[in-house]
Design a protein around this motif. Sequence first.
Motif, PDB file in Angstrom:
ATOM      1  N   GLY A   9     -45.757  42.751 -27.058  1.00 30.90           N
ATOM      2  CA  GLY A   9     -45.757  41.516 -26.803  1.00 30.90           C
ATOM      3  C   GLY A   9     -44.395  40.340 -27.285  1.00 30.90           C
ATOM      4  N   ILE A  10     -44.632  39.852 -28.824  1.00 31.56           N
ATOM      5  CA  ILE A  10     -43.690  39.440 -29.977  1.00 31.56           C
ATOM      6  C   ILE A  10     -42.033  40.135 -29.425  1.00 31.56           C
ATOM      7  N   ALA A  11     -42.151  40.713 -29.458  1.00 36.65           N
ATOM      8  CA  ALA A  11     -40.863  41.410 -29.844  1.00 36.65           C
ATOM      9  C   ALA A  11     -39.991  41.125 -28.350  1.00 36.65           C
ATOM     10  N   ARG A  12     -40.444  41.163 -27.199  1.00 37.92           N
ATOM     11  CA  ARG A  12     -40.304  40.978 -26.009  1.00 37.92           C
ATOM     12  C   ARG A  12     -39.607  39.935 -26.122  1.00 37.92           C
ATOM     13  N   ASN A  13     -40.523  38.809 -26.607  1.00 38.68           N
ATOM     14  CA  ASN A  13     -40.311  37.799 -26.229  1.00 38.68           C
ATOM     15  C   ASN A  13     -39.364  37.107 -27.097  1.00 38.68           C
ATOM     16  N   VAL A  25     -51.892  29.145 -38.621  1.00 36.70           N
ATOM     17  CA  VAL A  25     -51.934  28.107 -37.986  1.00 36.70           C
ATOM     18  C   VAL A  25     -53.000  29.299 -36.518  1.00 36.70           C
ATOM     19  N   PRO A  26     -53.542  28.082 -35.672  1.00 35.92           N
ATOM     20  CA  PRO A  26     -54.653  28.699 -34.726  1.00 35.92           C
ATOM     21  C   PRO A  26     -54.824  28.237 -33.713  1.00 35.92           C
ATOM     22  N   VAL A  27     -54.002  29.622 -32.390  1.00 37.36           N
ATOM     23  CA  VAL A  27     -53.735  29.930 -31.353  1.00 37.36           C
ATOM     24  C   VAL A  27     -55.079  29.914 -30.622  1.00 37.36           C
ATOM     25  N   THR A  28     -55.677  29.608 -30.675  1.00 32.31           N
ATOM     26  CA  THR A  28     -57.249  29.987 -30.072  1.00 32.31           C
ATOM     27  C   THR A  28     -57.731  29.734 -28.370  1.00 32.31           C
ATOM     28  N   GLY A  29     -56.788  28.871 -27.380  1.00 31.04           N
ATOM     29  CA  GLY A  29     -58.066  28.135 -26.802  1.00 31.04           C
ATOM     30  C   GLY A  29     -58.319  26.904 -27.002  1.00 31.04           C
ATOM     31  N   GLY A  30     -58.792  26.723 -28.207  1.00 28.20           N
ATOM     32  CA  GLY A  30     -59.547  25.594 -28.440  1.00 28.20           C
ATOM     33  C   GLY A  30     -61.197  26.437 -29.548  1.00 28.20           C
ATOM     34  N   GLN A  31     -61.056  28.204 -29.154  1.00 26.53           N
ATOM     35  CA  GLN A  31     -62.216  28.341 -29.122  1.00 26.53           C
ATOM     36  C   GLN A  31     -62.660  29.000 -30.811  1.00 26.53           C
ATOM     37  N   VAL A  32     -61.619  28.578 -31.858  1.00 30.23           N
ATOM     38  CA  VAL A  32     -61.393  28.267 -33.846  1.00 30.23           C
ATOM     39  C   VAL A  32     -61.330  27.006 -33.825  1.00 30.23           C
ATOM     40  N   MET A  33     -61.323  25.538 -34.205  1.00 28.88           N
ATOM     41  CA  MET A  33     -60.735  24.388 -34.420  1.00 28.88           C
ATOM     42  C   MET A  33     -61.049  23.838 -36.089  1.00 28.88           C
ATOM     43  N   VAL A  84     -64.391  30.409 -24.278  1.00 26.52           N
ATOM     44  CA  VAL A  84     -63.343  30.321 -25.329  1.00 26.52           C
ATOM     45  C   VAL A  84     -62.477  29.116 -23.551  1.00 26.52           C
ATOM     46  N   PRO A  85     -62.477  27.714 -24.457  1.00 29.82           N
ATOM     47  CA  PRO A  85     -62.281  26.372 -24.010  1.00 29.82           C
ATOM     48  C   PRO A  85     -61.419  26.783 -22.774  1.00 29.82           C
ATOM     49  N   ALA A  86     -59.987  26.812 -23.039  1.00 31.63           N
ATOM     50  CA  ALA A  86     -59.119  27.122 -22.029  1.00 31.63           C
ATOM     51  C   ALA A  86     -59.449  28.413 -21.188  1.00 31.63           C
ATOM     52  N   GLY A  87     -60.311  28.792 -21.251  1.00 35.64           N
ATOM     53  CA  GLY A  87     -60.651  29.789 -19.634  1.00 35.64           C
ATOM     54  C   GLY A  87     -60.069  31.390 -19.974  1.00 35.64           C
ATOM     55  N   ARG A  88     -59.079  31.611 -21.109  1.00 34.23           N
ATOM     56  CA  ARG A  88     -58.625  32.431 -20.519  1.00 34.23           C
ATOM     57  C   ARG A  88     -58.592  33.234 -22.077  1.00 34.23           C
ATOM     58  N   GLY A  89     -58.729  34.400 -22.036  1.00 35.13           N
ATOM     59  CA  GLY A  89     -57.119  35.078 -23.391  1.00 35.13           C
ATOM     60  C   GLY A  89     -56.106  34.178 -23.634  1.00 35.13           C
ATOM     61  N   CYS A  90     -55.690  35.105 -25.227  1.00 36.41           N
ATOM     62  CA  CYS A  90     -54.559  34.194 -25.781  1.00 36.41           C
ATOM     63  C   CYS A  90     -53.200  35.987 -25.138  1.00 36.41           C
ATOM     64  N   GLN A  91     -52.547  34.895 -25.448  1.00 36.71           N
ATOM     65  CA  GLN A  91     -50.954  35.537 -24.444  1.00 36.71           C
ATOM     66  C   GLN A  91     -50.515  35.799 -25.284  1.00 36.71           C
ATOM     67  N   PRO A  92     -49.372  36.886 -25.425  1.00 36.22           N
ATOM     68  CA  PRO A  92     -47.725  37.463 -26.802  1.00 36.22           C
ATOM     69  C   PRO A  92     -47.057  35.719 -26.029  1.00 36.22           C
ATOM     70  N   GLU A  93     -47.040  34.960 -25.090  1.00 34.41           N
ATOM     71  CA  GLU A  93     -45.553  34.290 -25.290  1.00 34.41           C
ATOM     72  C   GLU A  93     -46.845  32.980 -25.912  1.00 34.41           C
ATOM     73  N   ASP A  94     -48.161  32.244 -26.237  1.00 33.94           N
ATOM     74  CA  ASP A  94     -48.767  31.447 -27.128  1.00 33.94           C
ATOM     75  C   ASP A  94     -47.933  31.889 -28.366  1.00 33.94           C
TER      76      ASP A  94
END
Length: 370
Positions: A116-120, A360-368, A331-341
Motif C-alpha cells: 500500500g505504501i509503494a502504490r501511494n 509517530v502514532p497512526v492508531t485512530g486514537g487507540q494508543v496515545m 479503535v476510537p476512530a471506528g476503523r482499522g488503519c489504512q496504508p493511506e493513513d
Amino acid sequence: KVAIFVSIDQLLETDPVNISSKLGRSVSVFKNGEPGKIIQDINQTRKDIGEYLFIEELGLIGIGVNKSKVEQKLFVVRKSTEGRALPESVAVPQIKKSVYNKIVMITGGAQGFGEGIARNLFKLGANIIIGDINSEKGEALVRELNEQKTPNRALFVKVNVADPISVDEAVAEVVLEYGGMDVMISNAGILKAGSLEEMDPDDFNMVTRVNYSGFFHCTRSASRVMKLQNRYNKNNYSDIIQINSKSGLSGSKKNFAYAGGKFGGIGLVQSFALELISDRIKVNAICPGNYFEGPLWSDPRDGLFVQYLEAGKVPGAKSVAEVKKHYESMVPAGRGCQPEDVVKAILYVIDQEYETGQAVPVTGGQVMLK
C-alpha cells in the motif's frame, strides 16, 4: 542524467584535470570541492563505500560493489550516449512535492502495508524499489506499476533483511540502477504470537532477526550511501523510516516477541537519529494501528486473527469473525488503519527537516503518547 561508473583506483591514478578524457565524456566530478580533498576522503572511506563510485555530471552520487554490473553499465552508457548526456527522464515540477522523483526503497513491499505504501508513493511520483523475499509478488507489483507508463519507475530487488549481506547487495543494486537512495522505508516484519509457555525459542529468534536486526541492517547499508550523497550536496536531507507498530508503544499480551522487537526498534530509531543527524540523515518511526484487511491480519492460514484465536487472546471468541469484531471495537476512530493513513505520516517526516528520532502514532486514537 546518465551515470558513469569508475573504479576508485582510476580516480586515484588520474590527473583531475584530465578526468573527463579518462571517462570518455565531459563530467564535473570535482564541482563541489577541491580535487585533492575529495580523493583523500574517498581513499579514507574506501572500506565503507566499496570499490566503485557512481558519478554523474553534478558530482559524486553513490556507490557500486559489483564489478561485472559496473562494467556492463559503463559499456551501455557509453554506447547509448556517444559522449552526450541524455535529458532528465523526469522534469521537476514548479510545485515541489516531497517524494517526486525521489528514490525510495521499501522492504517488505510486496504485500500488506508495504504494498500500500509503494502504490501511494508511486502515485506521487517517487521511484519505488520493492525489496522483498517474495519474488513472485514483488515482480508482479513492479510490472503493474511500470505498465502505467509514468516518468517514474519501479524496480524489484530480492532481499532477506535478516541477512546483512543480502541487504548490502540489494542496496548496491539500487544504487547501480538509480544512482543513489533518498529514502529507506524499513517495513519488512513477521509475527508469531504465543504465551511464554507456548513460544518456541526458534520462533522468538526468527521474529527478532527480522523485526529488530533487520532494521539495523537496512539502516547500516542505506546510511553509507546517504552519507556519501549528502557529503557533496550540502542542501540534501535523506530519510530512514521504520514502519513500527502501536505494539512498539504499548505492550501486547501473548505477543511479546513482536512487541519486544518493536519497542527495541524505537530505541534504535532514537539512537540512529542522534548519530546520523550530523550527516543530514533523519531517522523516524511510524507506528500504525491494525491494518485488518492486510495479510498480516487476514491471511486464512497464518494471519493474526487465526493466531490470536488459537492463542486465546480474546476470551470467549469462537471464530475469526469474533476476534476481528473485538479488535475493531477497540479503535476510537471506528476503523482499522489504512496504508493511506501511514503514507500521510511518512510524507510528514520527510517534509519536516527539523524532526528526527520520533515515533509517530497512526492508531485512530487507540494508543496515545504520554
